[in-house]
Design a protein around this motif. Structure first.
Motif, PDB file in Angstrom:
ATOM      1  N   ALA A 179       0.837  -1.206   0.000  1.00  9.15           N
ATOM      2  CA  ALA A 179       0.000   0.000   0.000  1.00  9.15           C
ATOM      3  C   ALA A 179       0.872   1.258   0.000  1.00  9.15           C
ATOM      4  CB  ALA A 179      -0.933   0.004   1.204  1.00  9.15           C
ATOM      5  N   THR A 180       1.998   1.207   0.696  1.00  8.18           N
ATOM      6  CA  THR A 180       2.892   2.361   0.714  1.00  8.18           C
ATOM      7  C   THR A 180       3.495   2.597  -0.670  1.00  8.18           C
ATOM      8  OG1 THR A 180       3.431   1.766   3.002  1.00  8.18           O
ATOM      9  CG2 THR A 180       4.784   3.458   1.960  1.00  8.18           C
ATOM     10  N   THR A 181       3.831   1.519  -1.361  1.00  9.36           N
ATOM     11  CA  THR A 181       4.309   1.641  -2.736  1.00  9.36           C
ATOM     12  C   THR A 181       3.223   2.250  -3.621  1.00  9.36           C
ATOM     13  OG1 THR A 181       5.756  -0.285  -2.463  1.00  9.36           O
ATOM     14  CG2 THR A 181       5.230   0.376  -4.722  1.00  9.36           C
ATOM     15  N   ALA A 182       1.979   1.829  -3.387  1.00 13.65           N
ATOM     16  CA  ALA A 182       0.858   2.373  -4.169  1.00 13.65           C
ATOM     17  C   ALA A 182       0.704   3.869  -3.946  1.00 13.65           C
ATOM     18  CB  ALA A 182      -0.431   1.638  -3.812  1.00 13.65           C
ATOM     19  N   ILE A 183       0.967   4.337  -2.720  1.00  7.92           N
ATOM     20  CA  ILE A 183       0.891   5.772  -2.437  1.00  7.92           C
ATOM     21  C   ILE A 183       1.954   6.530  -3.234  1.00  7.92           C
ATOM     22  CG2 ILE A 183       1.452   7.460  -0.636  1.00  7.92           C
ATOM     23  CD1 ILE A 183      -1.383   6.666  -0.529  1.00  7.92           C
ATOM     24  N   PHE A 184       3.140   5.960  -3.336  1.00  4.99           N
ATOM     25  CA  PHE A 184       4.174   6.583  -4.184  1.00  4.99           C
ATOM     26  C   PHE A 184       3.749   6.565  -5.651  1.00  4.99           C
ATOM     27  CE2 PHE A 184       7.051   6.160  -0.551  1.00  4.99           C
ATOM     28  CZ  PHE A 184       7.832   7.297  -0.680  1.00  4.99           C
ATOM     29  N   ASP A 185       3.039   5.504  -6.078  1.00 10.28           N
ATOM     30  CA  ASP A 185       2.520   5.461  -7.454  1.00 10.28           C
ATOM     31  C   ASP A 185       1.539   6.603  -7.694  1.00 10.28           C
ATOM     32  OD1 ASP A 185       3.983   3.183  -7.963  1.00 10.28           O
ATOM     33  OD2 ASP A 185       2.305   1.800  -7.586  1.00 10.28           O
ATOM     34  N   THR A 230       0.818  16.338   2.570  1.00  8.45           N
ATOM     35  CA  THR A 230       0.808  15.551   3.799  1.00  8.45           C
ATOM     36  C   THR A 230       0.397  14.133   3.438  1.00  8.45           C
ATOM     37  OG1 THR A 230       0.168  17.488   5.100  1.00  8.45           O
ATOM     38  CG2 THR A 230      -0.149  15.339   6.118  1.00  8.45           C
ATOM     39  N   SER A 231       1.293  13.180   3.652  1.00  5.71           N
ATOM     40  CA  SER A 231       0.998  11.778   3.331  1.00  5.71           C
ATOM     41  C   SER A 231       2.041  10.886   3.960  1.00  5.71           C
ATOM     42  CB  SER A 231       0.966  11.558   1.811  1.00  5.71           C
ATOM     43  OG  SER A 231       2.272  11.418   1.297  1.00  5.71           O
ATOM     44  N   ALA A 232       1.854   9.592   3.808  1.00  4.05           N
ATOM     45  CA  ALA A 232       2.826   8.638   4.348  1.00  4.05           C
ATOM     46  C   ALA A 232       4.170   8.752   3.651  1.00  4.05           C
ATOM     47  CB  ALA A 232       2.279   7.215   4.214  1.00  4.05           C
ATOM     48  N   THR A 233       4.198   9.329   2.459  1.00  3.46           N
ATOM     49  CA  THR A 233       5.482   9.509   1.766  1.00  3.46           C
ATOM     50  C   THR A 233       6.381  10.492   2.505  1.00  3.46           C
ATOM     51  OG1 THR A 233       4.571  11.260   0.353  1.00  3.46           O
ATOM     52  CG2 THR A 233       4.440   9.006  -0.477  1.00  3.46           C
ATOM     53  N   ASN A 234       5.826  11.253   3.436  1.00  5.35           N
ATOM     54  CA  ASN A 234       6.633  12.202   4.223  1.00  5.35           C
ATOM     55  C   ASN A 234       7.720  11.497   5.020  1.00  5.35           C
ATOM     56  OD1 ASN A 234       4.371  13.682   3.409  1.00  5.35           O
ATOM     57  ND2 ASN A 234       4.499  15.039   5.170  1.00  5.35           N
ATOM     58  N   PHE A 235       7.488  10.227   5.383  1.00  7.24           N
ATOM     59  CA  PHE A 235       8.483   9.515   6.182  1.00  7.24           C
ATOM     60  C   PHE A 235       9.781   9.296   5.415  1.00  7.24           C
ATOM     61  CE2 PHE A 235       4.495   8.173   8.295  1.00  7.24           C
ATOM     62  CZ  PHE A 235       4.805   8.544   9.595  1.00  7.24           C
ATOM     63  N   TRP A 236       9.724   9.452   4.100  1.00  6.03           N
ATOM     64  CA  TRP A 236      10.926   9.338   3.270  1.00  6.03           C
ATOM     65  C   TRP A 236      11.158  10.638   2.491  1.00  6.03           C
ATOM     66  CZ3 TRP A 236       7.171   5.655   3.936  1.00  6.03           C
ATOM     67  CH2 TRP A 236       7.569   4.485   4.584  1.00  6.03           C
ATOM     68  N   GLU A 247       7.797  -0.247  10.525  1.00  5.11           N
ATOM     69  CA  GLU A 247       8.710   0.402  11.471  1.00  5.11           C
ATOM     70  C   GLU A 247       8.828   1.894  11.187  1.00  5.11           C
ATOM     71  OE1 GLU A 247      13.412   0.156  12.900  1.00  5.11           O
ATOM     72  OE2 GLU A 247      12.573  -1.362  11.550  1.00  5.11           O
ATOM     73  N   GLN A 248       8.947   2.258   9.915  1.00  8.33           N
ATOM     74  CA  GLN A 248       9.073   3.671   9.567  1.00  8.33           C
ATOM     75  C   GLN A 248       7.743   4.400   9.700  1.00  8.33           C
ATOM     76  OE1 GLN A 248      12.216   4.772   8.749  1.00  8.33           O
ATOM     77  NE2 GLN A 248      11.388   6.843   8.964  1.00  8.33           N
ATOM     78  N   LEU A 249       6.664   3.748   9.273  1.00  6.04           N
ATOM     79  CA  LEU A 249       5.341   4.375   9.334  1.00  6.04           C
ATOM     80  C   LEU A 249       4.862   4.585  10.766  1.00  6.04           C
ATOM     81  CD1 LEU A 249       3.585   2.300   6.512  1.00  6.04           C
ATOM     82  CD2 LEU A 249       4.233   4.718   6.377  1.00  6.04           C
TER      83      LEU A 249
END
Length: 272
Positions: A99-105, A143-149, A168-170
């Protein structure tokens, strides 16, 4: 009152049924006449929701006019919300690397839009700011989960190799830039719930959605840009559906409601 009304309706129905040709001609003539009268009296289609639904002299209208014209406050940014969830729409836990990869997509698709870097919009300089106010370095805060990277897909792919790495990162409570994490802003129904009395493990165990919020500057071209981004998301959903991917992205832009209202009124107007 009821009996005369029924008798009138029966008379009209009987007359229309017995003379269908004349009924059609009269109806057409009436419609054309009303349209001509409307045009002659400056008739126009109103699609502004504030005009249609709110009394013109009401306190909300007066307050809005003061905020926009007299307060001197800066204009509010236009928020564009996207929510990624499981295609089954059953509230499934989607926490993990997929799902995190999908958010980057999703973000890659948004940034590929032609209007993302048009002159005057400056979104090509945008980076994740964890909800920080817009500045010259970020006129379209994300603002999104991509902020962690830091919104960097290469960094994500280097650091995250499996679900455990992603979780762990999320689960961090602070972004790399020092901004605190508000989990409910980027995840749907995150578990565990971090209340002020919670003293257990803070590691995420479940989320039902991932949310992206982009704040666009309040400029004239923003509505056109938002419409293009909506088309990009629709195309991405179609691509995922064809590939039998298990995610769907919902979206809501600042101009979505007005655009749907205009579409509905314009489409239904000929029926009148």
């Amino acid at each position: 009152l009821k009996q005369p009304l029924v008798a009138c309706l029966v008379f009209i129905a009987t007359a229309a049924a017995s003379r269908p040709g004349l009924t059609i001609i009269l109806g057409f003539t009436l419609a054309v006449s009303l349209a001509a009268i409307g045009l002659a009296t400056n008739f126009y289609i109103e699609t502004d929701g504030n005009v249609l639904w709110i009394p013109p002299d009401s306190y909300p209208v007066q307050n809005a006019e003061w905020l926009e014209n007299e307060s001197g406050f800066p204009e509010r940014p236009r928020n564009f919300l996207m929510t990624l969830h499981h295609a089954n729409d059953d509230g499934s836990n989607i926490l993990g690397i997929d799902a995190t990869t999908a958010i980057f997509d999703v973000m890659d698709s948004i940034r590929s839009a032609e209007a993302w870097g048009v002159d005057g919009f400056f979104c090509e300089n945008s980076h994740n700011t964890a909800g920080a106010a817009a500045s010259e370095s970020s006129l379209c805060p994300i603002t999104s989960a991509t902020n962690f990277w830091n919104g960097n897909r290469t960094l994500f792919e280097e650091k995250v190799k499996n679900d455990q790495d992603a979780i762990e990162q999320l689960s961090n409570l602070v972004y790399p830039n020092g901004q605190p994490v508000y989990r409910e802003a980027i995840f749907g129904l995150p578990e565990p719930k971090l209340t002020k009395d919670y003293e257990g493990d803070e590691t995420l165990t479940s989320v039902t959605t991932y949310t992206i919020e982009i704040l666009f500057p309040p400029i004239e071209d923003a509505a056109t840009f938002e419409e293009e981004l909506e088309s990009v998301i629709v195309a991405l959903n179609d691509e995922w559906q064809s590939a039998e991917k298990e995610y769907v992205v919902e979206f809501l832009s600042y101009s979505s409601f007005d655009r749907e209202l205009i579409r509905g009124i314009t489409r239904d107007f000929p029926l009148m």
